[in-house]
Design a protein around this motif. Structure first.
Motif, PDB file in Angstrom:
ATOM      1  N   ASP A 136      33.391-119.807  -2.026  1.00 46.19           N
ATOM      2  CA  ASP A 136      33.935-120.840  -1.145  1.00 46.19           C
ATOM      3  C   ASP A 136      32.895-121.184  -0.097  1.00 46.19           C
ATOM      4  O   ASP A 136      31.797-120.612  -0.066  1.00 46.19           O
ATOM      5  N   ASN A 137      33.246-122.084   0.800  1.00 48.46           N
ATOM      6  CA  ASN A 137      32.365-122.420   1.907  1.00 48.46           C
ATOM      7  C   ASN A 137      31.965-121.163   2.667  1.00 48.46           C
ATOM      8  O   ASN A 137      32.796-120.289   2.920  1.00 48.46           O
ATOM      9  N   ASP A 138      30.683-121.092   3.032  1.00 51.28           N
ATOM     10  CA  ASP A 138      30.120-119.986   3.809  1.00 51.28           C
ATOM     11  C   ASP A 138      30.004-118.689   3.015  1.00 51.28           C
ATOM     12  O   ASP A 138      29.684-117.646   3.602  1.00 51.28           O
ATOM     13  N   THR A 143      29.109-128.270  -5.984  1.00 57.13           N
ATOM     14  CA  THR A 143      30.330-129.055  -6.132  1.00 57.13           C
ATOM     15  C   THR A 143      31.555-128.136  -6.125  1.00 57.13           C
ATOM     16  O   THR A 143      31.446-126.914  -6.274  1.00 57.13           O
ATOM     17  N   PHE A 144      32.715-128.750  -5.974  1.00 51.56           N
ATOM     18  CA  PHE A 144      33.979-128.017  -5.982  1.00 51.56           C
ATOM     19  C   PHE A 144      34.171-127.291  -7.313  1.00 51.56           C
ATOM     20  O   PHE A 144      34.578-126.132  -7.350  1.00 51.56           O
ATOM     21  N   GLU A 145      33.846-127.983  -8.403  1.00 58.38           N
ATOM     22  CA  GLU A 145      34.005-127.389  -9.730  1.00 58.38           C
ATOM     23  C   GLU A 145      33.037-126.225  -9.942  1.00 58.38           C
ATOM     24  O   GLU A 145      33.380-125.214 -10.567  1.00 58.38           O
ATOM     25  N   PRO A 162      33.864-131.150  -0.771  1.00 63.74           N
ATOM     26  CA  PRO A 162      35.315-131.288  -0.969  1.00 63.74           C
ATOM     27  C   PRO A 162      35.628-132.060  -2.245  1.00 63.74           C
ATOM     28  O   PRO A 162      34.816-132.860  -2.727  1.00 63.74           O
ATOM     29  N   HIS A 163      36.811-131.818  -2.788  1.00 65.18           N
ATOM     30  CA  HIS A 163      37.258-132.497  -4.009  1.00 65.18           C
ATOM     31  C   HIS A 163      38.027-133.763  -3.640  1.00 65.18           C
ATOM     32  O   HIS A 163      38.636-133.847  -2.576  1.00 65.18           O
TER      33      HIS A 163
END
Length: 382
Positions: free
Chosen positions: A235-237, A134-136, A266-267
């Motif tokens: 982060d992503n990747d 998750t974003f968090e 994404p949030h």
């Protein structure tokens, strides 16, 4: 002679001096393309995947990358004399064994008692696994368990491949050398050559009674649960290497590595740009015109912020230190809040009359932008 390694930048399709992000994106793209799960039974894809992981393990490490950029493979080879731990005069060779192997084919197998490299310790296969968080979880870090299907050392035989109570025996065909020497007479004289033993595969040992659990391979396929510590700020990747969590090595070699490739959901409210966060908040006309205290959500808490009178639509406020921690330095980014003027769409007759009355009281001098625009128009047509 040991096979010459390709340039690590070439392996990832990059130019020398590529940035950290470029290296990361190139690795993810190449690894997904050649992953063994997507190319079952394809030995060339498996070899490419291993080569890609090796290149990334060097170029993603700032210290190793620096040595590689300066000295090439010799700077990061543990058997080399530049940046490795081996020391001594070994240069670009894998040691004296490679030197003897190189000249052995030309001068009658001068390698003597040296065996083929396959008889020495070999690192296990590196593997890759994807994980969605998750974003968090990406912002604050988290410890998660992941299930990985991989080969592990056979518990019954301890990885030897031999049935418990038995052991490997010396290959009777090559006498334990792992090599078969042949001699051929030609008009130019006698030429000797050395080939890996076809009976033992060049290992110098055979298993007379294979383990009933692994069939003599010393490894079995198993799904294992591994704990992953995900640092704050990923982060992503982002790729998390877990050293030694890959597949077992052979002949006493170390395990391969496991690379966790992260995908961040994404949030609903926040957008991210590096360590900074972006947020849009709607405010009413009276809040923008007269000023107001509004509630601004952050990832950790809600805070009060005073919007000054006369705030225009699209104005961006910066809240320092309310972003996401940088995984390398720990310093937090900022939160950028953009205010959008919300125009009411459902009005009663009384509300419409109130707005009309206010409109009559306000002239163009009340509006900074409108006043400037009208002045420009007058100048154009005067």
């Amino acid at each position: 002679m040991a096979e010459q390694k390709r340039d690590y930048y070439e392996v990832l399709g990059l130019k020398k001096g590529a940035s950290e992000d470029e290296i990361k994106k190139a690795f993810r793209k190449m690894a997904m393309k050649y992953h063994p799960d997507k190319n079952p039974g394809d030995k060339s894809a498996e070899a490419a995947f291993k080569e890609i992981n090796e290149a990334y393990s060097i170029l993603s490490d700032p210290e190793k990358k620096k040595l590689y950029d300066q000295f090439g493979h010799a700077g990061v080879d543990p058997n080399a004399g530049f940046g490795g731990a081996g020391g001594g005069f070994q240069g670009g060779f894998g040691g004296f064994e490679d030197i003897f192997d190189m000249f052995g084919g030309m001068f009658g197998g001068g390698g003597g008692g040296f065996r083929q490299r396959r008889n020495g310790p070999m690192k296990g296969r590196d593997i890759q696994q994807s994980m969605t968080i998750t974003f968090e979880e990406a912002a604050f870090g988290v410890k998660k368990d992941i299930k990985v299907s991989k080969y592990v050392k056979c518990e019954k035989c301890g990885g030897t491949g031999a049935e418990p109570g038995t052991s490997k025996a010396e290959c009777p065909k090559c006498g334990g050398s792992g090599q078969i020497h042949t001699s051929q007479r030609t008009p130019f004289g006698a030429f000797d050559s050395v080939q890996p033993c076809d009976r033992c595969g060049g290992t110098g040992q055979i298993i007379e009674k294979p383990c009933s659990n692994c069939g003599g391979t010393g490894q079995v396929k198993k799904t294992v649960t591994i704990s992953v510590n995900i640092p704050a700020g990923v982060d992503n990747d982002s790729i998390i290497p877990l050293r030694g969590q890959g597949e077992p090595g052979t002949n006493g070699g170390p395990n391969g590595d496991l690379y966790i490739v992260l995908t961040v959901r994404p949030h609903k409210v926040f957008k991210r740009r590096g360590s900074d966060l972006q947020l849009e908040i709607p405010i009413s006309f009276e809040q923008a015109a007269l000023g107001a205290e509004i509630t601004v959500p952050t990832l950790e808490e809600k805070i009060k912020y005073k919007v000054p009178a006369g705030t225009q639509p699209g104005t961006i406020f910066r809240l320092k230190g309310k972003g996401i921690a940088n995984p390398r330095g720990g310093r937090k980014g900022d939160l950028y809040v953009k205010v959008d003027l919300e125009v009411p769409t459902k009005l009663t007759s009384k509300q419409k009359e109130a707005i009309e009355a206010m409109g009559k009281e306000l002239d163009e001098n009340c509006y900074k932008g409108k006043s400037k625009f009208m002045k420009t128009i007058k100048e154009l047509f005067s």
